[in-house]
Design a protein around this motif. Sequence first.
Motif, PDB file in Angstrom:
ATOM      1  N   PRO A 156      38.411  36.988  47.007  1.00 29.66           N
ATOM      2  CA  PRO A 156      37.374  36.060  47.477  1.00 29.66           C
ATOM      3  C   PRO A 156      35.984  36.680  47.582  1.00 29.66           C
ATOM      4  O   PRO A 156      34.979  35.984  47.372  1.00 29.66           O
ATOM      5  N   ASN A 157      35.895  37.979  47.897  1.00 27.92           N
ATOM      6  CA  ASN A 157      34.570  38.593  48.008  1.00 27.92           C
ATOM      7  C   ASN A 157      33.834  38.572  46.677  1.00 27.92           C
ATOM      8  O   ASN A 157      32.608  38.504  46.630  1.00 27.92           O
ATOM      9  N   ASN A 158      34.592  38.657  45.597  1.00 26.04           N
ATOM     10  CA  ASN A 158      34.013  38.632  44.253  1.00 26.04           C
ATOM     11  C   ASN A 158      34.140  37.267  43.592  1.00 26.04           C
ATOM     12  O   ASN A 158      33.532  37.020  42.553  1.00 26.04           O
ATOM     13  N   ASP A 159      34.967  36.398  44.170  1.00 24.00           N
ATOM     14  CA  ASP A 159      35.304  35.104  43.572  1.00 24.00           C
ATOM     15  C   ASP A 159      35.854  35.293  42.155  1.00 24.00           C
ATOM     16  O   ASP A 159      35.449  34.633  41.206  1.00 24.00           O
ATOM     17  N   ILE A 160      36.793  36.250  42.045  1.00 22.80           N
ATOM     18  CA  ILE A 160      37.452  36.544  40.772  1.00 22.80           C
ATOM     19  C   ILE A 160      38.955  36.362  40.950  1.00 22.80           C
ATOM     20  O   ILE A 160      39.524  36.787  41.958  1.00 22.80           O
ATOM     21  N   THR A 161      39.582  35.733  39.986  1.00 25.34           N
ATOM     22  CA  THR A 161      41.033  35.546  40.009  1.00 25.34           C
ATOM     23  C   THR A 161      41.666  36.305  38.861  1.00 25.34           C
ATOM     24  O   THR A 161      41.289  36.126  37.700  1.00 25.34           O
ATOM     25  N   PHE A 162      42.620  37.182  39.184  1.00 21.97           N
ATOM     26  CA  PHE A 162      43.443  37.820  38.155  1.00 21.97           C
ATOM     27  C   PHE A 162      44.755  37.051  38.065  1.00 21.97           C
ATOM     28  O   PHE A 162      45.333  36.664  39.081  1.00 21.97           O
ATOM     29  N   VAL A 163      45.215  36.836  36.844  1.00 27.22           N
ATOM     30  CA  VAL A 163      46.493  36.170  36.613  1.00 27.22           C
ATOM     31  C   VAL A 163      47.360  37.102  35.774  1.00 27.22           C
ATOM     32  O   VAL A 163      46.999  37.467  34.654  1.00 27.22           O
ATOM     33  N   VAL A 164      48.494  37.519  36.350  1.00 24.59           N
ATOM     34  CA  VAL A 164      49.417  38.409  35.639  1.00 24.59           C
ATOM     35  C   VAL A 164      50.463  37.571  34.924  1.00 24.59           C
ATOM     36  O   VAL A 164      51.108  36.710  35.526  1.00 24.59           O
ATOM     37  N   LEU A 188      45.074  46.508  45.531  1.00 23.99           N
ATOM     38  CA  LEU A 188      43.625  46.307  45.506  1.00 23.99           C
ATOM     39  C   LEU A 188      43.196  45.169  46.432  1.00 23.99           C
ATOM     40  O   LEU A 188      42.143  45.244  47.065  1.00 23.99           O
ATOM     41  N   GLN A 189      44.016  44.130  46.498  1.00 23.69           N
ATOM     42  CA  GLN A 189      43.679  43.016  47.394  1.00 23.69           C
ATOM     43  C   GLN A 189      43.562  43.492  48.841  1.00 23.69           C
ATOM     44  O   GLN A 189      42.717  43.007  49.593  1.00 23.69           O
ATOM     45  N   CYS A 190      44.417  44.451  49.239  1.00 23.34           N
ATOM     46  CA  CYS A 190      44.422  44.935  50.619  1.00 23.34           C
ATOM     47  C   CYS A 190      43.150  45.680  50.975  1.00 23.34           C
ATOM     48  O   CYS A 190      42.734  45.694  52.127  1.00 23.34           O
ATOM     49  N   THR A 191      42.531  46.312  49.966  1.00 29.58           N
ATOM     50  CA  THR A 191      41.345  47.117  50.245  1.00 29.58           C
ATOM     51  C   THR A 191      40.065  46.489  49.716  1.00 29.58           C
ATOM     52  O   THR A 191      39.044  46.491  50.381  1.00 29.58           O
ATOM     53  N   TYR A 192      40.148  45.933  48.519  1.00 32.59           N
ATOM     54  CA  TYR A 192      38.934  45.444  47.853  1.00 32.59           C
ATOM     55  C   TYR A 192      38.342  44.230  48.551  1.00 32.59           C
ATOM     56  O   TYR A 192      37.132  44.088  48.657  1.00 32.59           O
ATOM     57  N   ASN A 193      39.211  43.345  49.027  1.00 29.60           N
ATOM     58  CA  ASN A 193      38.712  42.144  49.684  1.00 29.60           C
ATOM     59  C   ASN A 193      38.050  42.467  51.019  1.00 29.60           C
ATOM     60  O   ASN A 193      37.193  41.727  51.497  1.00 29.60           O
ATOM     61  N   LYS A 194      38.450  43.583  51.628  1.00 28.44           N
ATOM     62  CA  LYS A 194      37.848  43.974  52.909  1.00 28.44           C
ATOM     63  C   LYS A 194      36.537  44.706  52.711  1.00 28.44           C
ATOM     64  O   LYS A 194      35.549  44.490  53.404  1.00 28.44           O
ATOM     65  N   ASN A 195      36.547  45.628  51.718  1.00 25.02           N
ATOM     66  CA  ASN A 195      35.398  46.505  51.569  1.00 25.02           C
ATOM     67  C   ASN A 195      34.551  46.227  50.334  1.00 25.02           C
ATOM     68  O   ASN A 195      33.521  46.849  50.146  1.00 25.02           O
ATOM     69  N   ASN A 196      35.060  45.292  49.491  1.00 29.45           N
ATOM     70  CA  ASN A 196      34.433  45.032  48.196  1.00 29.45           C
ATOM     71  C   ASN A 196      34.341  46.303  47.352  1.00 29.45           C
ATOM     72  O   ASN A 196      33.496  46.456  46.515  1.00 29.45           O
TER      73      ASN A 196
END
Length: 507
Positions: free
Chosen positions: A352-360, A495-503
Amino acid sequence: MSEKPQSLSLTVLLSPWLDVDFDNTLVSGLTLDSREIKDGCLFAALQGAQLDGRTFIDKAVECGASAVLSETKERGQHGLITLQGNVPVIQVYQLSDMLSELAYRFYFPEQNLHKVIAVTGTNGKTTIATLLANCWNILGKQSAQMGTIGNGLFGKLKSSLNTTLDAISVFSELNDYQQKNVDYTVMEVSSHGLTQGRVSALPFHSAIFTNLTRDHLDYHGSMENYELAKKALFEHFPVKQRFINADDATGAQWLKDFPDAISFGFNAEMLTKQRYLRIEQVEYHGQGINFSFQSSWGQGLISAPFYGDFNVSNLAAVLTQLLAENISIKQAEAVFPRLNAVPGRMEQYYFPNNDITFVVDYAHTPDALEKALTALQKHKKTGRLICVFGCGGDRDKGKRSEMAKVSENFAGKVVLVDDNPRSESAEQIMQDILKGFNNPARVTVIHDRKEAVLDLLDNALPGDIVLLAGKGHEDYQIIGEQRIFYSDRALLASLQCTYNKNNKADL
Protein backbone atom coordinates in the motif's frame (compact mmCIF):
# COMPACT_ATOMS: atom_id res chain seq x y z
CA MET A 1 -13.20 -49.76 3.55
CA SER A 2 -10.20 -51.46 1.92
CA GLU A 3 -7.32 -51.98 4.30
CA LYS A 4 -3.74 -52.48 3.27
CA PRO A 5 -3.17 -56.24 3.61
CA GLN A 6 -0.82 -57.26 6.41
CA SER A 7 0.65 -59.64 3.86
CA LEU A 8 -0.27 -61.25 0.57
CA SER A 9 1.25 -64.40 -0.85
CA LEU A 10 3.52 -63.89 -3.84
CA THR A 11 1.56 -66.59 -5.67
CA VAL A 12 -1.72 -64.69 -5.33
CA LEU A 13 -0.17 -61.30 -6.08
CA LEU A 14 1.41 -62.46 -9.34
CA SER A 15 -1.37 -64.79 -10.49
CA PRO A 16 -2.60 -62.60 -13.40
CA TRP A 17 0.86 -62.72 -15.00
CA LEU A 18 2.75 -65.73 -13.68
CA ASP A 19 1.95 -69.21 -12.38
CA VAL A 20 4.46 -69.51 -9.56
CA ASP A 21 4.45 -71.62 -6.41
CA PHE A 22 5.44 -69.24 -3.62
CA ASP A 23 2.49 -69.52 -1.26
CA ASN A 24 4.85 -69.28 1.71
CA THR A 25 6.54 -66.13 0.43
CA LEU A 26 4.56 -63.27 1.91
CA VAL A 27 4.65 -59.69 0.62
CA SER A 28 3.99 -56.91 3.15
CA GLY A 29 4.91 -53.90 0.99
CA LEU A 30 5.96 -52.76 -2.48
CA THR A 31 8.73 -50.36 -3.46
CA LEU A 32 10.83 -49.18 -6.40
CA ASP A 33 13.47 -47.73 -4.07
CA SER A 34 15.92 -50.13 -2.43
CA ARG A 35 16.50 -47.54 0.30
CA GLU A 36 12.89 -48.03 1.44
CA ILE A 37 13.12 -51.81 1.78
CA LYS A 38 11.76 -53.25 5.01
CA ASP A 39 11.35 -56.88 5.99
CA GLY A 40 8.78 -58.50 3.72
CA CYS A 41 8.85 -55.89 0.94
CA LEU A 42 8.74 -56.80 -2.71
CA PHE A 43 11.37 -54.86 -4.66
CA ALA A 44 10.53 -53.95 -8.26
CA ALA A 45 13.85 -53.49 -10.08
CA LEU A 46 13.14 -51.40 -13.18
CA GLN A 47 15.53 -50.57 -16.00
CA GLY A 48 15.11 -46.81 -15.79
CA ALA A 49 16.44 -44.15 -18.14
CA GLN A 50 18.91 -42.90 -15.54
CA LEU A 51 19.22 -45.75 -13.02
CA ASP A 52 19.03 -49.52 -13.48
CA GLY A 53 17.20 -50.90 -10.46
CA ARG A 54 18.71 -54.33 -11.05
CA THR A 55 22.04 -53.06 -9.71
CA PHE A 56 20.38 -52.69 -6.29
CA ILE A 57 18.98 -56.24 -6.05
CA ASP A 58 21.76 -57.44 -3.73
CA LYS A 59 21.16 -54.49 -1.41
CA ALA A 60 17.40 -55.13 -1.43
CA VAL A 61 17.93 -58.77 -0.44
CA GLU A 62 20.34 -57.75 2.34
CA CYS A 63 17.73 -55.28 3.67
CA GLY A 64 15.03 -57.94 4.01
CA ALA A 65 13.16 -58.04 0.69
CA SER A 66 10.91 -61.11 0.52
CA ALA A 67 11.00 -61.18 -3.30
CA VAL A 68 12.37 -59.28 -6.27
CA LEU A 69 10.81 -58.63 -9.66
CA SER A 70 13.57 -57.86 -12.14
CA GLU A 71 12.58 -56.17 -15.39
CA THR A 72 13.74 -57.82 -18.59
CA LYS A 73 13.49 -56.51 -22.13
CA GLU A 74 13.61 -60.07 -23.52
CA ARG A 75 10.22 -61.76 -23.84
CA GLY A 76 11.82 -65.21 -23.66
CA GLN A 77 13.21 -64.52 -20.18
CA HIS A 78 9.78 -63.76 -18.71
CA GLY A 79 9.14 -65.97 -15.67
CA LEU A 80 12.71 -67.18 -15.17
CA ILE A 81 13.46 -67.56 -11.46
CA THR A 82 16.70 -67.61 -9.50
CA LEU A 83 17.18 -67.67 -5.75
CA GLN A 84 19.41 -65.41 -3.70
CA GLY A 85 19.43 -67.31 -0.46
CA ASN A 86 15.72 -67.95 0.06
CA VAL A 87 14.66 -64.85 -1.88
CA PRO A 88 13.14 -65.46 -5.34
CA VAL A 89 14.33 -63.11 -8.09
CA ILE A 90 11.79 -63.32 -10.92
CA GLN A 91 12.40 -61.98 -14.43
CA VAL A 92 9.36 -60.03 -15.65
CA TYR A 93 8.99 -58.84 -19.24
CA GLN A 94 8.01 -55.16 -19.41
CA LEU A 95 7.58 -54.94 -15.66
CA SER A 96 6.86 -51.20 -15.76
CA ASP A 97 3.66 -51.87 -17.74
CA MET A 98 2.18 -54.08 -15.02
CA LEU A 99 3.21 -52.07 -11.95
CA SER A 100 -0.02 -50.07 -11.72
CA GLU A 101 -2.22 -53.17 -11.66
CA LEU A 102 0.20 -54.93 -9.33
CA ALA A 103 -0.04 -52.03 -6.85
CA TYR A 104 -3.84 -51.92 -7.19
CA ARG A 105 -4.07 -55.65 -6.40
CA PHE A 106 -1.85 -55.26 -3.35
CA TYR A 107 -3.30 -52.09 -1.81
CA PHE A 108 -6.94 -52.68 -2.79
CA PRO A 109 -7.50 -56.45 -2.83
CA GLU A 110 -11.25 -55.92 -2.49
CA GLN A 111 -11.26 -53.33 -5.31
CA ASN A 112 -13.45 -50.86 -3.37
CA LEU A 113 -11.50 -47.66 -3.89
CA HIS A 114 -13.13 -44.35 -2.90
CA LYS A 115 -13.98 -41.81 -5.65
CA VAL A 116 -10.93 -40.49 -7.48
CA ILE A 117 -11.34 -37.52 -9.83
CA ALA A 118 -8.70 -36.98 -12.53
CA VAL A 119 -7.84 -33.52 -13.87
CA THR A 120 -5.73 -33.25 -17.02
CA GLY A 121 -4.80 -30.58 -19.55
CA THR A 122 -1.94 -28.14 -20.08
CA ASN A 123 -3.09 -25.37 -17.75
CA GLY A 124 -5.46 -25.17 -14.79
CA LYS A 125 -4.94 -28.65 -13.33
CA THR A 126 -3.59 -27.49 -9.98
CA THR A 127 -6.18 -24.75 -9.55
CA ILE A 128 -9.10 -27.04 -10.36
CA ALA A 129 -7.79 -29.87 -8.18
CA THR A 130 -7.17 -27.55 -5.23
CA LEU A 131 -10.49 -25.72 -5.50
CA LEU A 132 -12.45 -28.93 -5.90
CA ALA A 133 -10.76 -30.48 -2.84
CA ASN A 134 -11.44 -27.20 -0.99
CA CYS A 135 -15.14 -27.38 -1.98
CA TRP A 136 -15.53 -30.95 -0.73
CA ASN A 137 -13.90 -29.92 2.52
CA ILE A 138 -16.30 -27.00 3.01
CA LEU A 139 -19.23 -29.27 2.16
CA GLY A 140 -18.25 -31.61 4.97
CA LYS A 141 -16.62 -34.28 2.82
CA GLN A 142 -13.14 -35.57 3.63
CA SER A 143 -10.94 -34.76 0.63
CA ALA A 144 -7.39 -35.32 -0.55
CA GLN A 145 -5.43 -34.13 -3.55
CA MET A 146 -2.43 -35.30 -5.52
CA GLY A 147 -0.43 -33.15 -7.89
CA THR A 148 2.06 -30.40 -8.54
CA ILE A 149 1.87 -28.65 -5.16
CA GLY A 150 1.90 -31.89 -3.17
CA ASN A 151 -0.06 -34.91 -2.00
CA GLY A 152 -2.20 -35.50 1.06
CA LEU A 153 -5.36 -34.49 2.83
CA PHE A 154 -6.58 -31.05 1.79
CA GLY A 155 -4.54 -28.41 3.59
CA LYS A 156 -1.92 -30.95 4.75
CA LEU A 157 0.05 -31.60 1.58
CA LYS A 158 3.48 -33.18 1.37
CA SER A 159 5.68 -31.87 -1.45
CA SER A 160 6.25 -33.97 -4.55
CA LEU A 161 8.86 -33.91 -7.31
CA ASN A 162 6.38 -35.03 -9.99
CA THR A 163 2.82 -34.02 -10.84
CA THR A 164 1.84 -37.70 -11.00
CA LEU A 165 3.57 -40.13 -8.63
CA ASP A 166 5.04 -43.48 -9.69
CA ALA A 167 2.63 -46.39 -10.09
CA ILE A 168 3.28 -47.90 -6.66
CA SER A 169 3.21 -44.60 -4.76
CA VAL A 170 -0.12 -43.65 -6.36
CA PHE A 171 -1.92 -46.60 -4.77
CA SER A 172 0.06 -46.42 -1.53
CA GLU A 173 -1.11 -42.81 -1.11
CA LEU A 174 -4.71 -43.65 -2.03
CA ASN A 175 -4.72 -46.48 0.46
CA ASP A 176 -3.49 -44.10 3.16
CA TYR A 177 -6.29 -41.66 2.32
CA GLN A 178 -8.82 -44.46 2.42
CA GLN A 179 -7.74 -45.33 5.98
CA LYS A 180 -8.45 -41.70 6.86
CA ASN A 181 -12.01 -41.98 5.52
CA VAL A 182 -11.49 -39.79 2.47
CA ASP A 183 -14.58 -39.47 0.28
CA TYR A 184 -12.88 -37.86 -2.75
CA THR A 185 -9.31 -37.64 -4.00
CA VAL A 186 -8.71 -35.10 -6.75
CA MET A 187 -5.64 -36.04 -8.78
CA GLU A 188 -3.73 -34.07 -11.39
CA VAL A 189 -2.85 -36.51 -14.15
CA SER A 190 0.05 -35.47 -16.36
CA SER A 191 0.72 -36.57 -19.92
CA HIS A 192 3.97 -38.15 -18.67
CA GLY A 193 2.03 -40.10 -16.05
CA LEU A 194 -0.42 -41.37 -18.65
CA THR A 195 2.23 -42.29 -21.21
CA GLN A 196 4.38 -44.07 -18.64
CA GLY A 197 1.46 -46.08 -17.26
CA ARG A 198 1.64 -44.68 -13.73
CA VAL A 199 -2.18 -44.69 -13.37
CA SER A 200 -3.11 -47.32 -15.96
CA ALA A 201 -5.07 -49.51 -13.49
CA LEU A 202 -6.77 -46.68 -11.61
CA PRO A 203 -10.59 -46.78 -11.96
CA PHE A 204 -11.26 -43.04 -12.02
CA HIS A 205 -14.72 -41.90 -11.00
CA SER A 206 -14.54 -38.91 -13.33
CA ALA A 207 -12.10 -37.01 -15.55
CA ILE A 208 -11.89 -33.28 -16.25
CA PHE A 209 -10.15 -31.83 -19.34
CA THR A 210 -9.01 -28.20 -19.12
CA ASN A 211 -7.25 -27.30 -22.38
CA LEU A 212 -4.37 -28.20 -24.67
CA THR A 213 -1.60 -25.75 -25.54
CA ARG A 214 2.09 -26.11 -26.32
CA ASP A 215 4.08 -27.84 -23.58
CA HIS A 216 6.31 -30.89 -23.08
CA LEU A 217 7.19 -31.18 -26.77
CA ASP A 218 10.72 -32.08 -25.69
CA TYR A 219 9.16 -35.30 -24.39
CA HIS A 220 6.23 -35.99 -26.75
CA GLY A 221 7.82 -34.68 -29.94
CA SER A 222 4.63 -33.23 -31.43
CA MET A 223 1.33 -31.68 -30.44
CA GLU A 224 -0.44 -34.70 -31.94
CA ASN A 225 1.38 -37.09 -29.61
CA TYR A 226 0.79 -34.75 -26.67
CA GLU A 227 -2.94 -34.69 -27.39
CA LEU A 228 -3.13 -38.47 -27.76
CA ALA A 229 -1.45 -38.87 -24.37
CA LYS A 230 -4.11 -36.69 -22.74
CA LYS A 231 -6.98 -38.23 -24.69
CA ALA A 232 -6.06 -41.70 -23.46
CA LEU A 233 -7.55 -40.79 -20.08
CA PHE A 234 -10.96 -40.29 -21.72
CA GLU A 235 -10.64 -43.03 -24.30
CA HIS A 236 -9.07 -45.99 -22.52
CA PHE A 237 -10.13 -45.60 -18.89
CA PRO A 238 -13.55 -46.70 -17.58
CA VAL A 239 -14.41 -43.24 -16.21
CA LYS A 240 -18.03 -42.79 -15.19
CA GLN A 241 -18.17 -39.06 -16.00
CA ARG A 242 -16.23 -37.00 -18.54
CA PHE A 243 -16.09 -33.20 -18.20
CA ILE A 244 -14.68 -31.27 -21.17
CA ASN A 245 -13.96 -27.56 -21.69
CA ALA A 246 -16.08 -26.48 -24.65
CA ASP A 247 -14.05 -23.26 -25.12
CA ASP A 248 -10.85 -25.10 -26.00
CA ALA A 249 -10.42 -26.15 -29.65
CA THR A 250 -9.30 -29.65 -28.65
CA GLY A 251 -12.09 -29.89 -26.11
CA ALA A 252 -14.69 -28.90 -28.70
CA GLN A 253 -13.52 -31.77 -30.91
CA TRP A 254 -13.49 -34.23 -28.03
CA LEU A 255 -17.09 -33.36 -27.22
CA LYS A 256 -17.96 -34.74 -30.64
CA ASP A 257 -15.88 -37.85 -29.99
CA PHE A 258 -17.47 -38.52 -26.57
CA PRO A 259 -21.24 -38.02 -26.93
CA ASP A 260 -21.89 -38.73 -23.24
CA ALA A 261 -19.41 -36.09 -22.01
CA ILE A 262 -20.53 -33.09 -19.94
CA SER A 263 -19.48 -29.72 -21.39
CA PHE A 264 -18.64 -26.53 -19.51
CA GLY A 265 -17.57 -23.05 -20.61
CA PHE A 266 -18.75 -19.98 -22.46
CA ASN A 267 -19.55 -22.12 -25.53
CA ALA A 268 -21.11 -25.07 -23.74
CA GLU A 269 -24.51 -26.10 -25.05
CA MET A 270 -27.06 -28.84 -24.68
CA LEU A 271 -26.45 -31.57 -27.23
CA THR A 272 -28.44 -34.74 -27.78
CA LYS A 273 -27.13 -36.76 -24.84
CA GLN A 274 -24.98 -34.22 -23.08
CA ARG A 275 -25.40 -32.26 -19.90
CA TYR A 276 -23.81 -28.83 -19.86
CA LEU A 277 -22.96 -25.69 -17.91
CA ARG A 278 -22.76 -22.48 -19.92
CA ILE A 279 -21.13 -19.35 -18.50
CA GLU A 280 -23.20 -16.23 -19.14
CA GLN A 281 -22.30 -12.71 -17.95
CA VAL A 282 -19.00 -12.11 -16.14
CA GLU A 283 -18.11 -9.13 -13.93
CA TYR A 284 -14.54 -8.32 -12.90
CA HIS A 285 -13.87 -6.31 -9.73
CA GLY A 286 -11.13 -5.63 -7.22
CA GLN A 287 -12.04 -8.56 -4.99
CA GLY A 288 -12.54 -11.12 -7.72
CA ILE A 289 -15.21 -12.20 -10.20
CA ASN A 290 -18.94 -12.87 -10.51
CA PHE A 291 -20.53 -14.91 -13.25
CA SER A 292 -24.00 -16.15 -14.02
CA PHE A 293 -24.64 -19.53 -15.62
CA GLN A 294 -27.26 -21.69 -17.30
CA SER A 295 -27.01 -25.46 -16.97
CA SER A 296 -28.77 -28.80 -17.14
CA TRP A 297 -29.26 -28.41 -13.37
CA GLY A 298 -30.70 -24.88 -13.51
CA GLN A 299 -29.31 -21.34 -13.38
CA GLY A 300 -27.37 -19.44 -10.77
CA LEU A 301 -24.77 -16.80 -9.86
CA ILE A 302 -21.25 -17.54 -8.62
CA SER A 303 -18.99 -15.11 -6.74
CA ALA A 304 -15.37 -16.01 -5.97
CA PRO A 305 -12.17 -14.20 -4.91
CA PHE A 306 -10.17 -14.92 -8.07
CA TYR A 307 -9.01 -13.11 -11.22
CA GLY A 308 -9.44 -13.65 -14.94
CA ASP A 309 -11.40 -15.53 -17.60
CA PHE A 310 -9.29 -18.66 -17.13
CA ASN A 311 -10.34 -18.77 -13.47
CA VAL A 312 -13.95 -18.40 -14.58
CA SER A 313 -13.31 -21.53 -16.67
CA ASN A 314 -11.60 -23.28 -13.74
CA LEU A 315 -14.48 -22.43 -11.41
CA ALA A 316 -16.99 -23.62 -14.03
CA ALA A 317 -15.21 -26.99 -14.20
CA VAL A 318 -15.37 -27.31 -10.42
CA LEU A 319 -19.01 -26.24 -10.35
CA THR A 320 -20.01 -28.71 -13.07
CA GLN A 321 -18.38 -31.59 -11.20
CA LEU A 322 -20.19 -30.60 -7.98
CA LEU A 323 -23.57 -30.39 -9.70
CA ALA A 324 -23.03 -33.78 -11.34
CA GLU A 325 -22.42 -35.17 -7.83
CA ASN A 326 -25.85 -33.87 -6.75
CA ILE A 327 -24.63 -30.78 -4.90
CA SER A 328 -27.42 -28.20 -5.24
CA ILE A 329 -26.92 -24.84 -6.94
CA LYS A 330 -27.80 -23.12 -3.65
CA GLN A 331 -25.09 -25.07 -1.82
CA ALA A 332 -22.53 -24.29 -4.53
CA GLU A 333 -23.35 -20.58 -4.48
CA ALA A 334 -22.64 -20.54 -0.73
CA VAL A 335 -19.35 -22.44 -1.06
CA PHE A 336 -17.50 -20.47 -3.77
CA PRO A 337 -17.05 -17.16 -1.88
CA ARG A 338 -15.32 -19.16 0.89
CA LEU A 339 -12.65 -20.73 -1.32
CA ASN A 340 -8.99 -20.16 -0.44
CA ALA A 341 -6.32 -18.81 -2.77
CA VAL A 342 -4.36 -21.52 -4.55
CA PRO A 343 -0.64 -21.30 -3.64
CA GLY A 344 1.29 -19.64 -6.45
CA ARG A 345 -1.73 -19.28 -8.72
CA MET A 346 -2.57 -15.58 -9.29
CA GLU A 347 -1.67 -14.96 -5.65
CA GLN A 348 -1.66 -11.27 -4.67
CA TYR A 349 0.86 -9.32 -2.58
CA TYR A 350 -0.12 -5.68 -2.19
CA PHE A 351 2.25 -2.92 -1.05
CA PRO A 352 0.00 0.00 0.00
CA ASN A 353 2.82 2.48 0.64
CA ASN A 354 3.83 2.15 -3.00
CA ASP A 355 0.38 1.22 -4.34
CA ILE A 356 2.00 -1.69 -6.19
CA THR A 357 0.54 -5.19 -6.50
CA PHE A 358 2.69 -8.24 -7.19
CA VAL A 359 0.89 -11.32 -8.50
CA VAL A 360 2.71 -14.66 -8.27
CA ASP A 361 1.66 -17.23 -10.84
CA TYR A 362 3.02 -20.53 -12.13
CA ALA A 363 2.51 -19.50 -15.78
CA HIS A 364 5.39 -21.11 -17.66
CA THR A 365 3.92 -21.67 -21.13
CA PRO A 366 3.05 -19.05 -23.77
CA ASP A 367 -0.68 -19.72 -23.39
CA ALA A 368 -0.63 -19.56 -19.59
CA LEU A 369 1.40 -16.34 -19.66
CA GLU A 370 -1.02 -14.73 -22.11
CA LYS A 371 -4.01 -15.73 -20.01
CA ALA A 372 -2.44 -14.37 -16.84
CA LEU A 373 -1.60 -11.04 -18.48
CA THR A 374 -5.00 -10.58 -20.13
CA ALA A 375 -6.67 -11.44 -16.84
CA LEU A 376 -4.73 -8.76 -15.00
CA GLN A 377 -5.49 -6.19 -17.70
CA LYS A 378 -9.19 -6.53 -16.90
CA HIS A 379 -8.63 -5.93 -13.19
CA LYS A 380 -6.05 -3.12 -13.57
CA LYS A 381 -7.45 0.38 -13.05
CA THR A 382 -4.35 2.61 -13.31
CA GLY A 383 -0.62 2.19 -13.76
CA ARG A 384 1.22 -0.30 -15.93
CA LEU A 385 1.17 -4.05 -16.29
CA ILE A 386 4.72 -5.39 -15.80
CA CYS A 387 5.69 -8.94 -16.72
CA VAL A 388 8.61 -10.67 -15.01
CA PHE A 389 9.49 -14.13 -16.32
CA GLY A 390 12.21 -16.51 -17.44
CA CYS A 391 12.42 -19.95 -19.06
CA GLY A 392 13.74 -23.24 -17.70
CA GLY A 393 16.87 -24.85 -19.02
CA ASP A 394 16.95 -28.36 -20.54
CA ARG A 395 13.34 -27.92 -21.62
CA ASP A 396 11.40 -26.99 -24.79
CA LYS A 397 13.51 -24.21 -26.32
CA GLY A 398 10.85 -23.37 -28.89
CA LYS A 399 8.60 -21.72 -26.35
CA ARG A 400 11.23 -19.16 -25.30
CA SER A 401 10.67 -16.81 -28.23
CA GLU A 402 6.91 -17.47 -28.04
CA MET A 403 6.80 -16.30 -24.42
CA ALA A 404 8.78 -13.20 -25.41
CA LYS A 405 6.17 -12.31 -28.03
CA VAL A 406 3.34 -12.78 -25.54
CA SER A 407 4.97 -10.59 -22.89
CA GLU A 408 5.74 -7.85 -25.42
CA ASN A 409 2.17 -7.86 -26.77
CA PHE A 410 0.33 -7.87 -23.43
CA ALA A 411 2.58 -6.09 -20.92
CA GLY A 412 3.73 -2.49 -20.76
CA LYS A 413 7.13 -3.44 -19.36
CA VAL A 414 9.10 -6.71 -19.39
CA VAL A 415 11.82 -7.86 -17.01
CA LEU A 416 13.65 -11.12 -17.75
CA VAL A 417 14.90 -13.20 -14.82
CA ASP A 418 16.28 -16.69 -14.31
CA ASP A 419 13.86 -19.58 -13.86
CA ASN A 420 15.58 -22.98 -13.44
CA PRO A 421 18.64 -22.80 -15.74
CA ARG A 422 19.61 -26.39 -14.84
CA SER A 423 22.62 -27.44 -16.95
CA GLU A 424 22.21 -24.65 -19.52
CA SER A 425 23.89 -21.27 -19.44
CA ALA A 426 21.49 -18.72 -17.95
CA GLU A 427 22.93 -16.12 -20.30
CA GLN A 428 22.22 -18.31 -23.35
CA ILE A 429 18.62 -18.84 -22.21
CA MET A 430 18.22 -15.05 -21.98
CA GLN A 431 19.60 -14.64 -25.52
CA ASP A 432 17.11 -17.23 -26.81
CA ILE A 433 14.23 -15.33 -25.18
CA LEU A 434 15.45 -11.94 -26.42
CA LYS A 435 15.34 -13.19 -30.03
CA GLY A 436 11.54 -13.27 -29.76
CA PHE A 437 11.18 -9.52 -29.05
CA ASN A 438 10.64 -6.97 -31.80
CA ASN A 439 12.33 -4.37 -29.63
CA PRO A 440 14.71 -6.16 -27.23
CA ALA A 441 16.35 -2.87 -26.23
CA ARG A 442 13.23 -2.07 -24.15
CA VAL A 443 13.56 -5.28 -22.15
CA THR A 444 15.31 -5.24 -18.78
CA VAL A 445 17.47 -8.25 -17.90
CA ILE A 446 18.08 -8.96 -14.20
CA HIS A 447 19.12 -12.59 -13.67
CA ASP A 448 18.52 -12.62 -9.90
CA ARG A 449 14.79 -12.78 -9.13
CA LYS A 450 15.12 -11.17 -5.70
CA GLU A 451 17.13 -8.30 -7.16
CA ALA A 452 14.45 -7.79 -9.83
CA VAL A 453 11.67 -7.62 -7.22
CA LEU A 454 13.61 -5.10 -5.09
CA ASP A 455 14.32 -2.98 -8.17
CA LEU A 456 10.63 -2.92 -9.10
CA LEU A 457 9.62 -1.96 -5.57
CA ASP A 458 11.99 1.00 -5.74
CA ASN A 459 11.14 2.10 -9.27
CA ALA A 460 7.58 0.98 -10.15
CA LEU A 461 4.82 3.56 -10.36
CA PRO A 462 1.66 3.80 -8.24
CA GLY A 463 -1.05 1.53 -9.60
CA ASP A 464 1.40 -0.84 -11.30
CA ILE A 465 0.61 -4.57 -11.30
CA VAL A 466 3.62 -6.85 -11.54
CA LEU A 467 3.13 -10.42 -12.74
CA LEU A 468 5.94 -12.55 -11.33
CA ALA A 469 5.58 -15.64 -13.50
CA GLY A 470 7.06 -19.10 -13.75
CA LYS A 471 7.83 -20.27 -10.21
CA GLY A 472 4.41 -20.10 -8.56
CA HIS A 473 4.35 -22.47 -5.58
CA GLU A 474 7.92 -23.69 -6.14
CA ASP A 475 10.41 -23.00 -3.34
CA TYR A 476 13.63 -23.74 -5.19
CA GLN A 477 15.79 -22.93 -8.17
CA ILE A 478 17.89 -25.48 -10.02
CA ILE A 479 21.20 -23.95 -11.11
CA GLY A 480 23.64 -26.45 -12.57
CA GLU A 481 23.31 -29.49 -10.34
CA GLN A 482 22.40 -27.41 -7.29
CA ARG A 483 18.87 -27.15 -5.94
CA ILE A 484 18.82 -23.98 -3.84
CA PHE A 485 16.02 -22.53 -1.75
CA TYR A 486 14.14 -19.70 -3.41
CA SER A 487 10.47 -18.75 -3.27
CA ASP A 488 8.76 -15.77 -4.92
CA ARG A 489 5.98 -16.16 -2.35
CA ALA A 490 8.29 -16.24 0.67
CA LEU A 491 10.27 -13.26 -0.62
CA LEU A 492 7.18 -11.11 -1.15
CA ALA A 493 5.62 -12.11 2.16
CA SER A 494 8.86 -11.14 3.93
CA LEU A 495 9.06 -7.86 2.05
CA GLN A 496 5.47 -7.03 2.97
CA CYS A 497 6.42 -7.26 6.67
CA THR A 498 9.17 -4.67 6.31
CA TYR A 499 8.58 -2.68 3.15
CA ASN A 500 5.05 -1.60 3.96
CA LYS A 501 6.21 -0.26 7.33
CA ASN A 502 9.40 1.45 6.27
CA ASN A 503 8.95 1.79 2.51
CA LYS A 504 12.37 0.19 2.37
CA ALA A 505 13.41 -3.41 2.33
CA ASP A 506 15.38 -4.41 5.41
CA LEU A 507 16.67 -7.81 4.47
